[in-house]
Scaffold this motif. Sequence first.
Motif, PDB file in Angstrom:
ATOM      1  N   SER A 105      -1.422   1.939   1.715  1.00  0.00           N
ATOM      2  CA  SER A 105      -1.893   1.484   0.344  1.00  0.00           C
ATOM      3  C   SER A 105      -3.504   1.983   0.407  1.00  0.00           C
ATOM      4  O   SER A 105      -4.250   1.500  -0.625  1.00  0.00           O
ATOM      5  N   ASP A 106      -3.970   2.477   1.219  1.00  0.00           N
ATOM      6  CA  ASP A 106      -5.242   3.014   1.152  1.00  0.00           C
ATOM      7  C   ASP A 106      -5.591   3.875   0.115  1.00  0.00           C
ATOM      8  O   ASP A 106      -5.011   4.607  -0.197  1.00  0.00           O
ATOM      9  N   ASP A 113      -9.339   8.979 -11.696  1.00  0.00           N
ATOM     10  CA  ASP A 113      -8.111   8.164 -11.385  1.00  0.00           C
ATOM     11  C   ASP A 113      -7.966   7.732  -9.994  1.00  0.00           C
ATOM     12  O   ASP A 113      -8.439   8.015  -8.973  1.00  0.00           O
ATOM     13  N   THR A 114      -7.282   6.668  -9.982  1.00  0.00           N
ATOM     14  CA  THR A 114      -7.197   5.682  -8.752  1.00  0.00           C
ATOM     15  C   THR A 114      -5.967   6.185  -7.938  1.00  0.00           C
ATOM     16  O   THR A 114      -5.100   6.108  -8.481  1.00  0.00           O
ATOM     17  N   ARG A 115      -6.068   6.676  -6.821  1.00  0.00           N
ATOM     18  CA  ARG A 115      -5.006   7.129  -6.165  1.00  0.00           C
ATOM     19  C   ARG A 115      -4.876   6.584  -4.660  1.00  0.00           C
ATOM     20  O   ARG A 115      -5.778   5.767  -4.472  1.00  0.00           O
ATOM     21  N   ASP A 116      -3.554   6.598  -4.044  1.00  0.00           N
ATOM     22  CA  ASP A 116      -3.417   5.995  -2.763  1.00  0.00           C
ATOM     23  C   ASP A 116      -2.440   6.849  -1.950  1.00  0.00           C
ATOM     24  O   ASP A 116      -1.939   7.790  -2.474  1.00  0.00           O
ATOM     25  N   SER A 170      14.116   7.284  -7.966  1.00  0.00           N
ATOM     26  CA  SER A 170      14.317   6.502  -6.668  1.00  0.00           C
ATOM     27  C   SER A 170      12.879   6.478  -6.099  1.00  0.00           C
ATOM     28  O   SER A 170      12.407   5.132  -5.674  1.00  0.00           O
ATOM     29  N   LEU A 171      12.026   7.236  -6.161  1.00  0.00           N
ATOM     30  CA  LEU A 171      10.570   7.134  -5.534  1.00  0.00           C
ATOM     31  C   LEU A 171       9.822   6.210  -6.313  1.00  0.00           C
ATOM     32  O   LEU A 171       9.073   5.285  -5.825  1.00  0.00           O
ATOM     33  N   ALA A 172      10.013   6.445  -7.682  1.00  0.00           N
ATOM     34  CA  ALA A 172       9.287   5.519  -8.554  1.00  0.00           C
ATOM     35  C   ALA A 172       9.344   4.127  -8.546  1.00  0.00           C
ATOM     36  O   ALA A 172       8.472   3.225  -8.655  1.00  0.00           O
ATOM     37  N   ASP A 173      10.723   3.610  -8.088  1.00  0.00           N
ATOM     38  CA  ASP A 173      10.959   2.378  -7.830  1.00  0.00           C
ATOM     39  C   ASP A 173      10.401   1.895  -6.449  1.00  0.00           C
ATOM     40  O   ASP A 173      10.547   0.359  -6.220  1.00  0.00           O
ATOM     41  N   LEU A 174      10.057   2.787  -5.559  1.00  0.00           N
ATOM     42  CA  LEU A 174       9.591   2.238  -4.134  1.00  0.00           C
ATOM     43  C   LEU A 174       8.163   1.737  -4.458  1.00  0.00           C
ATOM     44  O   LEU A 174       7.353   2.633  -5.143  1.00  0.00           O
ATOM     45  N   GLU A 175       7.707   0.813  -3.662  1.00  0.00           N
ATOM     46  CA  GLU A 175       6.455  -0.014  -3.656  1.00  0.00           C
ATOM     47  C   GLU A 175       6.020   0.086  -2.099  1.00  0.00           C
ATOM     48  O   GLU A 175       6.811  -0.102  -1.326  1.00  0.00           O
ATOM     49  N   CYS A 176       4.521   0.293  -1.773  1.00  0.00           N
ATOM     50  CA  CYS A 176       4.084  -0.085  -0.527  1.00  0.00           C
ATOM     51  C   CYS A 176       4.265  -1.349  -0.296  1.00  0.00           C
ATOM     52  O   CYS A 176       4.021  -2.446  -1.377  1.00  0.00           O
ATOM     53  N   THR A 177       4.781  -1.772   0.909  1.00  0.00           N
ATOM     54  CA  THR A 177       5.123  -3.273   1.232  1.00  0.00           C
ATOM     55  C   THR A 177       4.113  -3.935   2.135  1.00  0.00           C
ATOM     56  O   THR A 177       2.908  -3.110   2.313  1.00  0.00           O
ATOM     57  N   VAL A 346     -13.096   2.117  -1.729  1.00  0.00           N
ATOM     58  CA  VAL A 346     -11.940   2.622  -0.960  1.00  0.00           C
ATOM     59  C   VAL A 346     -11.356   1.805   0.110  1.00  0.00           C
ATOM     60  O   VAL A 346     -11.927   0.630   0.214  1.00  0.00           O
ATOM     61  N   GLY A 347     -10.295   2.245   0.805  1.00  0.00           N
ATOM     62  CA  GLY A 347      -9.770   1.289   1.800  1.00  0.00           C
ATOM     63  C   GLY A 347      -8.580   0.504   1.247  1.00  0.00           C
ATOM     64  O   GLY A 347      -7.916   0.901   0.256  1.00  0.00           O
ATOM     65  N   LEU A 348      -8.316  -0.556   2.008  1.00  0.00           N
ATOM     66  CA  LEU A 348      -7.208  -1.312   1.669  1.00  0.00           C
ATOM     67  C   LEU A 348      -7.693  -2.595   0.635  1.00  0.00           C
ATOM     68  O   LEU A 348      -8.730  -2.985   1.011  1.00  0.00           O
ATOM     69  N   GLN A 349      -6.955  -2.964  -0.164  1.00  0.00           N
ATOM     70  CA  GLN A 349      -6.835  -4.163  -0.935  1.00  0.00           C
ATOM     71  C   GLN A 349      -6.098  -5.237  -0.106  1.00  0.00           C
ATOM     72  O   GLN A 349      -6.419  -6.452  -0.427  1.00  0.00           O
ATOM     73  N   ILE A 350      -4.851  -4.914   0.368  1.00  0.00           N
ATOM     74  CA  ILE A 350      -3.978  -5.891   0.771  1.00  0.00           C
ATOM     75  C   ILE A 350      -4.675  -6.769   1.923  1.00  0.00           C
ATOM     76  O   ILE A 350      -4.058  -8.116   2.149  1.00  0.00           O
ATOM     77  N   ASP A 351      -5.649  -6.553   2.498  1.00  0.00           N
ATOM     78  CA  ASP A 351      -6.175  -7.388   3.593  1.00  0.00           C
ATOM     79  C   ASP A 351      -7.371  -7.757   3.295  1.00  0.00           C
ATOM     80  O   ASP A 351      -8.128  -8.452   4.164  1.00  0.00           O
TER      81      ASP A 351
END
Length: 901
Positions: A105-106, A113-116, A170-177, A346-351
Amino acid sequence: MFTQFLNPAYLAAGAALISLPIIIHLINRMRFKRIRWAAMEFLLKSQKRNRRRLIIEQLILLALRCLLVLLAVLLVSRFLGLSFAGFELQNTIHVVILDDTPSMSDHWREEGDTRDCFRTAKELIVKEIAKNAKEARTAQRLVLLPLSETSRRPFDQRLNDQSIQDLEKSLADLECTALRTELAQGVEAAKEIFDKLPQDKRYLYVVSDFRQRDWTDPESARLNKALEDVGRSGVRINLVDAAHPFRNDMQRTPLFHDNLAIVDLQPETRIAARDLPVQFRVRVANHGISERKNIRVAVKVNGSERLEGSVNLNIRPGETPEGTFQIAFNELGFNQVSANLENEEVGLQIDNVRYAVVDVRKQVPVLIVDGDLSNGMKPGGDTYHLQTLLTVARGYQVFPRSVNELEQPSIDQYACIYILNVRDMSEKAVKNLENYVAAGGSVAFFMGERVRPEFYNERLYKKGKGLFPAPLADRPTPPMSDKELEPDMLDGQFKLFVRLENHPLFKEVWAPNYRPFFSFLAIRRYYSVPRRNWQFNPGEVEEVATLPNLRSMRDYAGEGQSILQSLDEPIKDSKYAKYRAGLESHQRRIRDTLLGDRPLYELARELESLLTDAGGKGDDQQPNLVEFWSQPEFQKLRGRIDKFRQDVQLGDPLVLTKNYERGRVVAVLTTAGTSWNDWAGGGMASETYPMVMIELQKFLTSGGGDSNRLVGSALDFDVDSGRYESKLRCFYQPEARASDPAKAGGNQHANNKNAGLVDKGEIMGADEKGRVRFVFDGARKSGLYRFELGLRSDKDVPGAKEGRIEHRAYVFNVDPAESDLRRAAREDLEKQAGGGKLRNPGSGWGTVLAEKQNDLSESAWFYLLFLVILVVEQALAVHLSFHLKGGEAQPAVTRPQMSAA
């Protein structure tokens, strides 16, 4: 069969079209009503003579027309099959491992545009792998494996235009865990697929961010072996890098994004009294290359920010400083506490968030089991001192009980248990105590006159496998009178040495302003530990505090003389001439100490001075020995001297801790009262007793191994089957529960008290020898998970009701290892990937997958064959139809003349 066609959907329509010529032929064969006519009889006789030839020609015409339709179907469905050269084509399987761990999710900003990394990875799978592989002349199958759940295949199809659209969905339904999973797990799952298709051409794609920790740490051995096994089986390995900034072929060390992460949040206690402050520790790591200043850590309780808890930190690159804050709780029950960082560019939001949970009660229940309760409640008794201290500290409700209390199935209601001067206990009590600690409870043992060492060694220590951290000697040490202790009280030496100065029990009291009090601590009796028989697993037992060594100097004379001889070599070596005076001086003083009948602490002091003497500036007679010992060639000797110093200085252990499954055990090998020491009162060191006991209480209730669970890890615990139902219900509590329950989402439980909680369903337990064991492995998000356990009716408890519920709560956090975004070098990746190649975005590497050659729809020979068959079919059709020949003239028709009227 369908794998031999690029567009198999056209086969059904083609099958229907092939039947059209046959249907038309049969319609033309239908007979009508016959009328005999003399002129036609002659023609029929002529036709019968040529009937066999006509039937054969008509069947040939029918076959040609069916063949034309068949060729047209093969044309539009792009038949692969066998090439015109006569060799069999080989099918290809592409297995794609999509890394969906938190580091993917970096994120970054690109052209507004925000990309990861995860979004980039999904685009690479479609653009570089699927679309290029689709153009190949052979059947191309693609299998997609999300790393977090390799048993699930969201896509497993033959590649064509339609299936690529399915792949994109299928890929659109997948999310970073939020789940950290080893890459080796995905590679091993891919190998199982490859092993079933040894005849196919096989490709493996690891689409990831290739962080350094996964490829260079000791834990990477499993991944290396898995890739080697796949490579040896003939699989072509591609490492597809989705991390930003994108690599180029000239970079040896790839760039990476800076990242701040909250890596730890710990309360000093997991059970607290209402309205009393609780101290928290928060640690923030800087995984970047520049210093970050004035980083604010915001604190929330049940989703509402608590301004008094905010912390500001300055963090240097690569460091993880610690901040502390205090907050009080006024809401009873489980309170969710979170530490939060502001979102980064930039970087991770999840942590940027980490969770903790505190169980808030009106008072914290503490059980004290005294082996001599009647005397223990009197002044100077063990229970008296502990109960008085905890009562004065406020917030604690103390329950003094006899040892029979441990046989009750309800001991898990207590925040912690003290066992004081207990002789022994029943088998049921031992089992209850083991289950209590194994489930996350904590126990503190204090010794006394009534303790029976045989019971502790056989039933509690169990050769290192039981609750108790060490074996006890057959009897306590002989008592020392005040007259015997008086000389020691005046020598200025510590009567207790803290081995682990940062341990919570002594971190505060071992500070320089309190440490001198331990020179006056009188420990008259204690239980020693026979070290030769002491068995424990490394990291499981800690010797926190140790008494001074009371043995004779003669016991250490041999090793001391050996060390003095070891100093002769550097003293005589001219290379170290500038240190000679200092070494000779210390050598002489150590020799004098060994020869005299002096206390061992004097020898320990001389050994410490040898290692730490910094000398005097400009004085050749006082060289800097710290500089001498820092040289690599003397590290082994320095370690030997320091170990000898510890052996001389330190005697029997006094305070031990042990981690037993999810709980904690503390053993203090003297009394909690004043019968064996003056720590609790009567001496100068008693100033430190309240501080140590309060820290002990906090340590016991600070949570043990349950306080820092990682997302995806399994939680298992067992309860008494006679007290609890064999099922429980689990809920996930989003942080927004207090401020906006509607944001919780998911299936809401109907009960109002659970409003805002996401119902995760029921979990059935397994009965195992009078215990019900529950296993929960459904934590896929970080945050608080709550469990409702049904209590059975207790006929022995007056007023007990059916349907009572007991609540438990645990927090799960993201693995801190995911926060380090440093990337592995190309050479390391390709070396460990068994000959695999690292692929960069934008390099167009996927075009090699096409292996494009002409199929039937693109072959000139195919169209020539089609044209020849068409010409033959038309010629035969003309031949079989009725036409006048060129030299024949149609006879004129004479019309009768009309007569004149």
